[in-house]
Design an enzyme around this catalytic site. Structure first.
Site, PDB file in Angstrom:
ATOM      1  N   GLY A   1     -17.179 -33.588 -32.070  1.00 11.58           N
ATOM      2  CA  GLY A   1     -18.548 -33.082 -31.983  1.00 11.58           C
ATOM      3  C   GLY A   1     -18.624 -31.661 -32.485  1.00 11.58           C
TER       4      GLY A   1
ATOM      5  N   CYS B   1     -18.607 -37.385 -28.408  1.00 19.08           N
ATOM      6  CA  CYS B   1     -18.404 -36.063 -27.822  1.00 19.08           C
ATOM      7  C   CYS B   1     -16.943 -35.962 -27.434  1.00 19.08           C
ATOM      8  CB  CYS B   1     -19.229 -35.883 -26.549  1.00 19.08           C
ATOM      9  SG  CYS B   1     -20.999 -35.885 -26.835  1.00 19.08           S
TER      10      CYS B   1
ATOM     11  N   ASN C   1     -18.884 -38.149 -22.179  1.00 16.08           N
ATOM     12  CA  ASN C   1     -18.788 -38.765 -23.507  1.00 16.08           C
ATOM     13  C   ASN C   1     -19.171 -40.219 -23.343  1.00 16.08           C
ATOM     14  OD1 ASN C   1     -16.010 -39.883 -25.581  1.00 16.08           O
ATOM     15  ND2 ASN C   1     -18.131 -39.580 -26.145  1.00 16.08           N
ATOM     16  N   GLY C   2     -20.192 -40.636 -24.069  1.00 16.93           N
ATOM     17  CA  GLY C   2     -20.633 -42.029 -23.972  1.00 16.93           C
ATOM     18  C   GLY C   2     -22.131 -42.097 -24.121  1.00 16.93           C
TER      19      GLY C   2
ATOM     20  N   TYR D   1     -12.274 -44.738 -37.319  1.00 15.93           N
ATOM     21  CA  TYR D   1     -12.773 -43.482 -37.893  1.00 15.93           C
ATOM     22  C   TYR D   1     -12.702 -42.275 -36.971  1.00 15.93           C
ATOM     23  CZ  TYR D   1     -16.352 -40.052 -39.213  1.00 15.93           C
ATOM     24  OH  TYR D   1     -17.009 -38.891 -39.500  1.00 15.93           O
TER      25      TYR D   1
HETATM   26  P1  AMP Z   1     -21.355 -43.857 -46.995  1.00 11.54           P
HETATM   27  O1  AMP Z   1     -20.477 -44.042 -48.211  1.00 11.54           O
HETATM   28  O2  AMP Z   1     -22.555 -43.021 -47.321  1.00 11.54           O
HETATM   29  O3  AMP Z   1     -21.693 -45.155 -46.397  1.00 11.54           O
HETATM   30  O4  AMP Z   1     -20.567 -43.003 -45.913  1.00 11.54           O
HETATM   31  C1  AMP Z   1     -19.362 -43.495 -45.446  1.00 11.54           C
HETATM   32  C2  AMP Z   1     -18.589 -42.374 -44.791  1.00 11.54           C
HETATM   33  O5  AMP Z   1     -19.195 -42.022 -43.545  1.00 11.54           O
HETATM   34  C3  AMP Z   1     -17.168 -42.818 -44.497  1.00 11.54           C
HETATM   35  O6  AMP Z   1     -16.297 -41.891 -45.086  1.00 11.54           O
HETATM   36  C4  AMP Z   1     -17.048 -42.761 -43.006  1.00 11.54           C
HETATM   37  O7  AMP Z   1     -15.826 -42.186 -42.634  1.00 11.54           O
HETATM   38  C5  AMP Z   1     -18.187 -41.889 -42.554  1.00 11.54           C
HETATM   39  N1  AMP Z   1     -18.723 -42.342 -41.268  1.00 11.54           N
HETATM   40  C6  AMP Z   1     -18.717 -43.571 -40.739  1.00 11.54           C
HETATM   41  N2  AMP Z   1     -19.332 -43.598 -39.533  1.00 11.54           N
HETATM   42  C7  AMP Z   1     -19.717 -42.344 -39.279  1.00 11.54           C
HETATM   43  C8  AMP Z   1     -20.395 -41.720 -38.198  1.00 11.54           C
HETATM   44  N3  AMP Z   1     -20.800 -42.425 -37.141  1.00 11.54           N
HETATM   45  N4  AMP Z   1     -20.624 -40.387 -38.275  1.00 11.54           N
HETATM   46  C9  AMP Z   1     -20.242 -39.681 -39.361  1.00 11.54           C
HETATM   47  N5  AMP Z   1     -19.594 -40.219 -40.416  1.00 11.54           N
HETATM   48  C10 AMP Z   1     -19.340 -41.533 -40.393  1.00 11.54           C
END
Ligand code: AMP
Length: 460
Positions: A28, A2, A102-103, A242
């Protein structure tokens, strides 16, 4: 996951908060809300959707007051619906309170059950709500002491901002898991999850709120309290990998710099001969630049991202569902044709997206695809505020790198090692990396594993 923002003493408090939330939108996209306390009254507006959709000029005009807090939500506890959106605004014996968080409070279920059994009526299914109930029941005299008493009971991660009728209080858990920083906007103070919000409103970045700090901003100025036992810092490494915006300064460093360093570390142990390095945008860009600079392999934007695909995308009829991954990413055909590519992303979760991107690049004629990941294999879910799926869905928790490579159909696959990740971060390594190591330093109930949101169930 968040974003939170707060402002103390500004005549345009709601408008500034709106801008702050705009800068935090990446944290978010499910709902957005702002609360202003104005003398004896409270004004708030919250709704499902993006900041730009939720707030109109008329809505903002009605949010009167010189104190405000705002929130953008990406749920990690409680379902994604309006009743769970924040700020949580309540009226209790000491007046109005507005709270943003957030948390993830790891013992929220237990505390909630106890409170409910002794008479509390909950309005939401979020973990955050227990804090206001604990405050209301506390025997302490002042709001600040009540908040501190409540925070002594909850466990897990929290960066929060609490608004009373005359003060703004910021608090960060003793490990400093999630980020929170303090800025100054002329005669006002601002608090934000990330410093990129200060740049937008032209506020000066003063400092990060310290782990375990409770900062009270009132007409007496700033008062900083440290009421908890000092703990080893455990900042969330995934913010760097990320989640955070690359232009933010967080945990003592600029996020972009760290992403580039991850890419450089990846390249150090790699001897692939390739024609170009291409990121999966946006998340792989920083690491791909670092990789390219360290390896000497040219950087190209071989994939283009459509920025207008929200998480609320509704799948059309199966009969016309051939868009696949191209809805969000497309390749530049003549750039990738016949080329040996190093493709970089920040992480692999289920490998479904990466697999589709690889197949698309092959379709457009890429000769070789060497997939590189600028984080170690994500094997364990996060219980401290990042929405990752259960272990069952995390491909790296049940497959070897070789098996993942075969599934993704790339020519080679390499991840950053935990050691390389630590090397990339110069200075002391003070991070929570439980998603890679399983080293959970705050206990959580067993049932929590099942509660993780099924985030990735709707593949685009
Ligand atoms: P996949 O190839 O289906 O494993 O998706 C990987 C992608 O999901 C990467 O581009 C990441 O940046 C993204 N990603 C990683 N963790 C999350 C998260 N918690 N929420 C949304 N996207 C994520």
């Amino acid at each position: 996951m968040c974003g939170i923002f707060g402002i103390y003493s500004h005549k345009d408090a709601a408008n500034i908060t709106y801008l702050g939330l705009y800068a935090l939108q990446h944290r978010g996209q499910e709902s957005a809300g702002i609360a202003c306390l104005d003398g004896d009254s409270a004004h708030f507006h919250k709704q499902m959707g993006l900041v730009s959709d939720v707030f109109t000029a008329d809505v903002l005009k009605a949010l009167k007051g010189i104190l405000a807090v705002g929130h953008v939500r990406y749920s990690t506890a409680g379902s994604s619906d309006l009743k769970n959106s924040q700020p949580i605004v309540v009226e209790y014996m000491k007046g109005y309170l507005a709270l943003v968080h957030n948390g993830n409070l790891t013992n929220a279920r237990i505390v909630r059950d106890e409170l409910r059994d002794s008479g509390s009526i909950f309005q939401t299914t979020t973990d955050t709500e227990v804090i206001v109930h604990l405050m209301a029941r506390s025997r302490e005299k002042t709001t600040i002491d009540r908040l501190i008493a409540a925070l002594h009971i909850v466990e897990g991660s929290y960066s929060l901002i609490l608004l009373t009728q005359n003060e703004l209080i910021a608090a960060r858990d003793p490990y400093g898991i999630r980020p929170l920083c303090l800025g100054r906007l002329r005669d006002s103070y601002v608090i934000s999850s990330e410093s990129c919000a200060f740049d937008l409103i032209e506020a000066e970045f003063l400092r990060e709120i310290e782990p375990g700090e409770v900062l009270v901003i009132s007409e007496r100025g700033l008062q900083s309290l440290f009421p908890f036992k000092r703990m080893t810092r455990k900042h969330c490494i995934f913010e760097y990998i990320y989640f955070a915006r690359p232009d933010s300064f967080m945990f003592g460093r600029t996020v972009y710099t760290i992403r580039k360093a991850f890419g450089r570390e990846l390249a150090k142990r790699d001897s692939i001969d390739a024609d170009m390095v291409i990121p999966i945008p946006d998340s792989g860009i920083g690491a791909a630049i670092g990789y390219s600079q360290a390896s000497g392999i040219p950087f190209e934007l071989g994939l283009i991202r459509n920025h207008y695909v929200g998480r609320t995308f509704i799948e059309p009829e199966p009969s016309i569902r051939h868009f696949g991954v191209k809805l969000k990413h497309n390749a530049i055909h003549d750039l990738v044709k016949g080329k040996r590519l190093v493709v970089i992303d920040d992480s692999i979760v289920r490998a479904t997206t990466s697999r589709k991107i690889i197949s698309m690049l092959r379709y457009y004629g890429a000769k070789e695809i060497h997939f590189r990941v600028s984080s170690p294999p994500t094997k364990y879910p996060c219980f401290y505020g990042i929405d990752t799926p259960t272990r069952k869905q995390l491909i790296a928790s049940s497959h070897t790198v070789d098996e993942i490579k075969s599934y993704m159909k790339c020519d080679s696959l390499r991840y950053l090692t935990v050691e390389d990740m630590k090397n990339a971060i110069e200075g002391d390594y003070t991070f929570c990396d439980a998603c890679f190591t399983g080293d959970y330093f705050i206990p959580f109930p067993k049932s929590m594993d099942m509660e993780q949101m099924e985030l990735f169930s709707n593949d685009y």
